[in-house]
Design an enzyme around this catalytic site. Structure first.
Site, mmCIF file in Angstrom:
data_model
loop_
_atom_site.group_PDB
_atom_site.id
_atom_site.type_symbol
_atom_site.label_atom_id
_atom_site.label_comp_id
_atom_site.label_asym_id
_atom_site.label_seq_id
_atom_site.Cartn_x
_atom_site.Cartn_y
_atom_site.Cartn_z
ATOM 1 N N ARG A 52 1.117 -1.168 0.134
ATOM 2 C CA ARG A 52 -0.077 -0.018 0.066
ATOM 3 C C ARG A 52 0.763 1.312 0.049
ATOM 4 O O ARG A 52 0.519 2.191 -0.473
ATOM 5 C CB ARG A 52 -0.875 0.005 1.332
ATOM 6 C CG ARG A 52 -2.081 1.042 1.270
ATOM 7 C CD ARG A 52 -3.161 1.064 2.306
ATOM 8 N NE ARG A 52 -2.484 1.024 3.537
ATOM 9 C CZ ARG A 52 -3.457 0.787 4.810
ATOM 10 N NH1 ARG A 52 -4.489 0.431 4.627
ATOM 11 N NH2 ARG A 52 -2.966 1.070 5.825
ATOM 12 N N ARG A 105 10.624 18.770 -7.798
ATOM 13 C CA ARG A 105 11.703 18.545 -8.601
ATOM 14 C C ARG A 105 12.793 19.004 -7.909
ATOM 15 O O ARG A 105 13.919 18.554 -8.081
ATOM 16 C CB ARG A 105 11.685 19.144 -10.108
ATOM 17 C CG ARG A 105 10.613 18.446 -11.186
ATOM 18 C CD ARG A 105 10.666 19.006 -12.236
ATOM 19 N NE ARG A 105 10.252 20.415 -12.313
ATOM 20 C CZ ARG A 105 10.023 21.225 -13.303
ATOM 21 N NH1 ARG A 105 10.016 20.806 -14.562
ATOM 22 N NH2 ARG A 105 9.527 22.298 -13.083
ATOM 23 N N LYS A 151 -2.671 6.583 1.441
ATOM 24 C CA LYS A 151 -2.412 6.890 2.818
ATOM 25 C C LYS A 151 -1.405 8.145 2.937
ATOM 26 O O LYS A 151 -0.081 7.821 3.190
ATOM 27 C CB LYS A 151 -1.914 5.904 3.720
ATOM 28 C CG LYS A 151 -2.329 5.898 5.224
ATOM 29 C CD LYS A 151 -2.190 4.437 5.861
ATOM 30 C CE LYS A 151 -2.402 4.716 7.362
ATOM 31 N NZ LYS A 151 -3.150 5.141 8.187
ATOM 32 N N GLU A 184 -16.221 6.383 5.517
ATOM 33 C CA GLU A 184 -15.334 5.744 6.710
ATOM 34 C C GLU A 184 -15.073 6.665 7.868
ATOM 35 O O GLU A 184 -15.753 7.727 8.155
ATOM 36 C CB GLU A 184 -13.791 5.323 6.100
ATOM 37 C CG GLU A 184 -13.031 6.648 5.878
ATOM 38 C CD GLU A 184 -11.904 6.255 5.154
ATOM 39 O OE1 GLU A 184 -11.283 5.222 5.522
ATOM 40 O OE2 GLU A 184 -11.165 7.092 4.382
HETATM 41 N N1 PXG Z 1 -9.253 4.604 7.452
HETATM 42 C C1 PXG Z 1 -8.405 5.880 7.367
HETATM 43 C C2 PXG Z 1 -8.753 7.058 7.032
HETATM 44 C C3 PXG Z 1 -7.345 5.441 8.100
HETATM 45 O O1 PXG Z 1 -6.407 6.398 8.354
HETATM 46 C C4 PXG Z 1 -7.933 3.193 8.320
HETATM 47 C C5 PXG Z 1 -9.186 3.444 7.544
HETATM 48 C C6 PXG Z 1 -7.804 1.727 8.856
HETATM 49 O O2 PXG Z 1 -6.781 1.137 7.792
HETATM 50 P P1 PXG Z 1 -5.940 -0.186 8.338
HETATM 51 O O3 PXG Z 1 -4.951 -0.350 7.064
HETATM 52 O O4 PXG Z 1 -5.188 0.293 9.432
HETATM 53 O O5 PXG Z 1 -6.732 -1.411 8.720
HETATM 54 C C7 PXG Z 1 -7.093 4.139 8.534
HETATM 55 C C8 PXG Z 1 -5.738 3.530 9.527
HETATM 56 C C9 PXG Z 1 -4.345 5.837 14.552
HETATM 57 C C10 PXG Z 1 -4.173 6.203 13.160
HETATM 58 O O6 PXG Z 1 -3.308 6.229 15.614
HETATM 59 C C11 PXG Z 1 -4.681 5.446 12.278
HETATM 60 C C12 PXG Z 1 -4.530 5.341 10.787
HETATM 61 C C13 PXG Z 1 -3.801 6.381 10.497
HETATM 62 C C14 PXG Z 1 -2.956 7.088 11.533
HETATM 63 C C15 PXG Z 1 -3.057 6.919 12.796
HETATM 64 O O7 PXG Z 1 -5.289 5.562 15.140
HETATM 65 N N2 PXG Z 1 -5.059 4.761 9.964
#
Ligand code: PXG
Length: 292
Positions: A52, A105, A151, A184
């Site tokens: 990812r 760049r 991400k 989400e």
């Molecule tokens: N949606 C978003 C927008 C996210 O940032 C998820 C879903 C879940 O994805 P995963 O791959 O983890 O199942 C995320 C996960 C935190 C934290 O500390 C969580 C995320 C990013 C930064 C911090 O809770 N993302």
């Protein structure tokens, strides 16, 4: 002892781990990141996280100067240096140091950092009793712009929604897309259960394709629970039998109230509990071994 942080090929104690103020990750949010977990000496779904990260980098035309194998080793070595068995790992790749203009760049080479630390968990009570969330007024950004599938270091949209959750005194906020479909939460994907069927929004609604989300879908299928990727509205959340969130930090966590409306009977539902149990089982065995 201070934790050791990986910065561009070297390890530094946390206090000395530094990047330039001209780094475009800092100046513009120009970069990508991952949040990864290790359980009992194994990194959960490491390949999926690395894939990812590289896909997101491709999306923003950032060439990561390490192979996926090398990046995997960076993650493993960072955990080893900190002698952790259970950890939360933050991997960040930014455009690197440039000038004050936004032209990428000008950035000679990407900045790569990796932090492995102990994880701060949600209180256990939220898992047994379920949590309350709100709908944010902030909408999920449209995939035509910064696609939520990446991400990226641009998390302001999510942070604005998180501020709304904070103001409401709840741990999470649900974001709708600009067409009023549920997308989400700020750092978690969302699932509802209706008539025994597990439903979650499809990627085109504008979501991060969560690795925990995909795991939940696989576990449900193994348990003989029907899974559908289908759009739904806020009203369909209010009237669902069950609701839960999924994410690396939270794993799977029940939601029992949305915008003041109790979901189902206001307690974590049976399918939610089955998923939580199956997830707990899976993390006992799944993952890349850190210490061989
Ligand atoms: N949606 C978003 C927008 C996210 O940032 C998820 C879903 C879940 O994805 P995963 O791959 O983890 O199942 C995320 C996960 C935190 C934290 O500390 C969580 C995320 C990013 C930064 C911090 O809770 N993302």
């Amino acid at each position: 002892m201070s934790i050791q942080v990986y910065v561009n090929g070297e390890f530094f104690p946390k206090e000395e781990a530094k990047i330039s103020v001209f780094d475009h990750g800092f100046l513009y949010g120009d970069g990508v990141f991952e949040g990864i977990r290790a359980y009992n000496g194994r990194v959960f779904k490491l390949k999926e996280h690395i894939d990812r990260l590289y896909n997101g980098a491709r999306g923003i035309m950032l060439d990561i100067p390490l192979t996926k194998e090398e990046m995997t080793e960076v993650v493993l070595e960072t955990i080893r240096r900190n002698q952790l068995k259970d950890a939360y790992i933050r991997l960040v790749v930014s455009r690197g140091t440039g000038d004050l203009g936004l032209d990428p760049r000008k950035c000679q080479k990407p900045t790569i950092i990796c932090i492995a630390d102990k994880i701060v968990l949600y209180p256990e009570k939220l898992y047994t009793e379920g949590m309350e969330i709100i709908t944010a007024a902030t909408r999920r950004n449209r995939p035509e712009g910064v696609n939520p599938q990446m991400k990226s270091l641009n998390y302001l949209n999510n942070i604005l929604a998180k501020i709304e959750a904070n103001l409401a005194g709840v741990p999470e906020a649900m974001l709708l897309n600009t067409e009023d479909y549920v997308a989400e939460c700020t750092g978690d994907n969302i699932f509802i259960v209706r008539d025994g069927v597990l439903i979650t929004p499809p990627p085109y609604v504008g979501i991060l394709i969560g690795i925990t989300r995909n795991t939940v879908m696989e576990l449900a299928e193994k348990l003989g629970i029907k899974v559908e990727e289908k759009v739904f509205t806020r009203y369909e959340v209010f009237t669902a039998d069950e609701c839960f969130l999924s994410g690396t930090a939270a794993e799977a966590i029940p939601v029992v109230k949305v915008d003041g409306r109790p979901i189902g009977d206001g307690k974590p539902g049976p399918i939610t509990k089955k998923i939580i149990d199956a997830f707990k089982e899976l993390i006992k065995t799944e993952g890349t071994e850190i210490y061989k």
